[in-house]
Design a protein around this motif. Structure first.
Motif, PDB file in Angstrom:
ATOM      1  N   ALA A  67       0.823  -1.218   0.000  1.00 28.00           N
ATOM      2  CA  ALA A  67       0.000   0.000   0.000  1.00 28.00           C
ATOM      3  C   ALA A  67       0.855   1.264   0.000  1.00 28.00           C
ATOM      4  CB  ALA A  67      -0.932   0.005   1.214  1.00 28.00           C
ATOM      5  N   LYS A  68       1.962   1.236   0.726  1.00 30.10           N
ATOM      6  CA  LYS A  68       2.811   2.423   0.853  1.00 30.10           C
ATOM      7  C   LYS A  68       3.848   2.549  -0.262  1.00 30.10           C
ATOM      8  CE  LYS A  68       5.086   3.662   4.397  1.00 30.10           C
ATOM      9  NZ  LYS A  68       5.116   4.899   5.142  1.00 30.10           N
ATOM     10  N   GLY A  69       4.100   1.445  -0.961  1.00 29.56           N
ATOM     11  CA  GLY A  69       5.222   1.424  -1.893  1.00 29.56           C
ATOM     12  C   GLY A  69       6.518   1.495  -1.123  1.00 29.56           C
ATOM     13  N   PRO A 155       4.023   1.383  10.075  1.00 28.74           N
ATOM     14  CA  PRO A 155       4.833   2.530   9.688  1.00 28.74           C
ATOM     15  C   PRO A 155       3.924   3.747   9.599  1.00 28.74           C
ATOM     16  CG  PRO A 155       4.205   1.340   7.731  1.00 28.74           C
ATOM     17  CD  PRO A 155       3.559   0.623   8.903  1.00 28.74           C
ATOM     18  N   SER A 156       4.481   4.910   9.349  1.00 24.70           N
ATOM     19  CA  SER A 156       3.651   6.078   9.107  1.00 24.70           C
ATOM     20  C   SER A 156       2.789   5.813   7.871  1.00 24.70           C
ATOM     21  CB  SER A 156       4.538   7.308   8.904  1.00 24.70           C
ATOM     22  OG  SER A 156       5.603   7.018   8.014  1.00 24.70           O
ATOM     23  N   ALA A 157       1.551   6.318   7.888  1.00 24.15           N
ATOM     24  CA  ALA A 157       0.573   5.962   6.854  1.00 24.15           C
ATOM     25  C   ALA A 157       0.610   6.903   5.648  1.00 24.15           C
ATOM     26  CB  ALA A 157      -0.826   5.921   7.466  1.00 24.15           C
ATOM     27  N   ASN A 158       1.809   7.191   5.170  1.00 26.23           N
ATOM     28  CA  ASN A 158       1.977   8.034   3.984  1.00 26.23           C
ATOM     29  C   ASN A 158       2.459   7.172   2.822  1.00 26.23           C
ATOM     30  OD1 ASN A 158       4.284   7.964   5.920  1.00 26.23           O
ATOM     31  ND2 ASN A 158       5.388   8.654   4.115  1.00 26.23           N
ATOM     32  N   SER A 159       2.415   7.717   1.597  1.00 24.06           N
ATOM     33  CA  SER A 159       3.128   7.073   0.493  1.00 24.06           C
ATOM     34  C   SER A 159       4.590   7.157   0.839  1.00 24.06           C
ATOM     35  CB  SER A 159       2.935   7.840  -0.808  1.00 24.06           C
ATOM     36  OG  SER A 159       1.628   7.814  -1.211  1.00 24.06           O
ATOM     37  N   PRO A 163       5.954  13.414   3.043  1.00 24.85           N
ATOM     38  CA  PRO A 163       5.838  13.783   4.460  1.00 24.85           C
ATOM     39  C   PRO A 163       4.811  12.922   5.199  1.00 24.85           C
ATOM     40  CG  PRO A 163       5.902  15.757   3.105  1.00 24.85           C
ATOM     41  CD  PRO A 163       5.821  14.596   2.156  1.00 24.85           C
ATOM     42  N   SER A 164       5.078  12.600   6.445  1.00 26.26           N
ATOM     43  CA  SER A 164       4.188  11.742   7.221  1.00 26.26           C
ATOM     44  C   SER A 164       2.831  12.416   7.442  1.00 26.26           C
ATOM     45  CB  SER A 164       4.829  11.422   8.574  1.00 26.26           C
ATOM     46  OG  SER A 164       5.998  10.668   8.375  1.00 26.26           O
ATOM     47  N   PRO A 165       1.780  11.615   7.643  1.00 21.89           N
ATOM     48  CA  PRO A 165       0.432  12.152   7.803  1.00 21.89           C
ATOM     49  C   PRO A 165       0.126  12.511   9.253  1.00 21.89           C
ATOM     50  CG  PRO A 165       0.351   9.769   7.617  1.00 21.89           C
ATOM     51  CD  PRO A 165       1.804  10.135   7.628  1.00 21.89           C
ATOM     52  N   VAL A 192       5.806  14.752  14.894  1.00 17.19           N
ATOM     53  CA  VAL A 192       6.953  14.017  14.336  1.00 17.19           C
ATOM     54  C   VAL A 192       6.936  12.614  14.944  1.00 17.19           C
ATOM     55  CG1 VAL A 192       8.462  15.967  13.808  1.00 17.19           C
ATOM     56  CG2 VAL A 192       8.507  14.977  16.103  1.00 17.19           C
ATOM     57  N   GLU A 193       7.603  11.671  14.278  1.00 21.11           N
ATOM     58  CA  GLU A 193       7.533  10.278  14.704  1.00 21.11           C
ATOM     59  C   GLU A 193       8.290  10.038  16.004  1.00 21.11           C
ATOM     60  OE1 GLU A 193       8.607  11.450  11.899  1.00 21.11           O
ATOM     61  OE2 GLU A 193       7.682  10.470  10.177  1.00 21.11           O
ATOM     62  N   SER A 194       8.155   8.797  16.486  1.00 21.54           N
ATOM     63  CA  SER A 194       8.809   8.431  17.742  1.00 21.54           C
ATOM     64  C   SER A 194      10.331   8.440  17.605  1.00 21.54           C
ATOM     65  CB  SER A 194       8.357   7.026  18.155  1.00 21.54           C
ATOM     66  OG  SER A 194       8.763   6.080  17.187  1.00 21.54           O
TER      67      SER A 194
HETATM   68 MG    MG Z   1       7.785   6.828   7.982  1.00 25.48          MG
END
Ligand code: MG
Ligand code: TXA
Length: 378
Positions: A67-69, A155-159, A163-165, A192-194
């Motif tokens: 889904a994310k590529g 993972p973050s739910a972006n392509s 940039p992360s969602p 921002v992520e963990s």
């Molecule tokens: Mg990420």
């Protein structure tokens, strides 16, 4: 192809941290069923939105990558809701340091690298013998893990690469048609992520700066944490490399070898070219851009620099000035960072120029993302 459905979770239940009640919601039940059937679901965490699947199923996890590529060699973080779940996915005992960090930071934006147990398949960790684990601080995330009765890789739910969602809208923009369900819990708090921390050695190492700051970790552990890996940003290393090096090698190759496998890819980048600028050079921008034939430029400044700059006829002509927030409130800058990059990307500008901020507190995570997103500086 899926018909992607967005289900909103009551904001009051989230604000009041009503995990039990959220677990009972029909939308949550549906999400948990999907996870149990081996499907993917996007959900909010306190950092960014995640794209979750059953971390113990290689077939389910492969759907995340599709889904994310996402490149197959980039391992996923496994999200847990209890210490029993943590114990079930690691090998051996936790060190005193790991316990200290868990007590101080969980649930929260700290991911620990630990030895992987047998429950977690190779696909989840890209074949590594370690596993990245975190307990998120978000009632929807915790409710989803509990209702699914499994640990969730996310993972973050972006392509991949974008940039992360930080909102359900961002997830929809990237993954519409590619996933069945998005749980909408509003805008994420941290932005921002963990922080990814390797706690296996004597000296813990930050592999990715994030929501828990270096200063906070040093205080919890009672020792300074040196900068490691490429958290200073810099060039993208495209080489296929052995992801995790023995500690000695790592020190030597500090600036070329990514420690967290994901760090070697271009990340967080809007489609519009982005460049960084030192606050001292902002005043000189008109002359620096003089011969570049640009007609639409966005200049993203801290409130402090914006106030100092005052009127700027040059920018009134070629572009727009955007404020990212004040350096006195790094958490505000972090919270809005990805959303700002996505917004500017939708505005048909030719170049985004972002002022560098001090790498203190959350500024370190912000600058790490900006270095990765940028094509150099001005
Ligand atoms: Mg990420
Ligand atoms: O805040 C977060 O961490 C979000 C939310 C959804 O929890 N998740 C997230 O996941 O940012 P992702 O996949 O976008 O980033 C995970 C990072 C990558 O840089 C990956 O390489 C690293 O963690 N990682 C995962 N497992 C690892 C391992 N076993 N050893 C070293 N690094 C690892």
């Amino acid at each position: 192809m899926y018909k992607t459905v967005v289900k909103q979770i009551d904001g009051e239940l989230i604000a009041d941290n009503k995990i039990e009640q959220i677990t009972q919601l029909p939308s949550l039940r549906e999400a948990a069923s999907l996870i149990q059937e081996g499907e993917v679901v996007a959900f909010p965490t306190e950092t960014v939105y995640g794209l979750g699947a059953d971390a113990t199923s290689s077939r389910a996890v492969s759907k995340i990558f599709r889904a994310k590529g996402r490149p197959q060699d980039n391992p996923l973080i496994v999200h847990v809701a209890s210490q029993a779940q943590l114990s079930s996915i690691i090998r051996g005992d936790l060190s005193d340091q790991a316990w200290k960090l868990i007590e101080a930071c969980w649930p929260g934006p700290l991911t620990l690298i630990l030895d992987r147990g047998e429950l977690i398949p190779d696909q989840t960790t890209a074949g590594l013998t370690t596993v990245a684990v975190r307990m998120p601080f978000h009632p929807v995330a915790l409710a989803l893990i509990e209702a699914s009765q499994t640990v969730i890789a996310a993972p973050s739910a972006n392509s991949s690469g974008y940039p992360s969602p930080t909102s359900a809208g961002h997830v929809l923009a990237d993954l519409q048609g590619k996933i069945p369900l998005i749980l909408d819990g509003g805008q994420t708090r941290v932005g921002v992520e963990s922080t990814v921390l390797d706690v296996r050695g004597e000296q813990p190492e930050i592999l990715r700066p994030g929501g828990i700051t270096r200063e906070q970790l040093s205080e919890i552990l009672g020792q300074e944490l040196p900068t490691a890996g490429d958290s200073q940003g810099g060039s993208v290393n495209e080489e296929a490399d052995t992801p995790v090096k023995p500690v000695k090698d790592r020190q030597k190759q500090k600036h070329t070898t990514p420690l967290s496998p994901g760090m070697k890819y271009r990340h967080y980048a809007p489609h519009t070219p982005l460049k960084l600028i030192d606050d001292q050079r902002v005043k000189r921008l008109p002359e620096l851009l003089e011969n570049q034939d640009l007609t639409r430029v966005a200049l993203v400044l801290t409130r402090e620099t914006r106030n100092r700059l005052g009127e700027c006829p040059f920018f009134e002509r070629v572009g727009q000035l955007v404020e990212m927030g004040s350096t006195a409130d790094m958490s505000g800058i972090a919270r809005n960072l990805f959303s700002l990059l996505r917004q500017l990307d939708n505005q048909q500008v030719e170049l985004i120029i972002v002022e560098q901020i001090p790498e203190t507190g959350l500024g370190e995570a912000v600058m790490n993302r900006l270095h990765k997103a940028a094509r150099g500086s001005i």
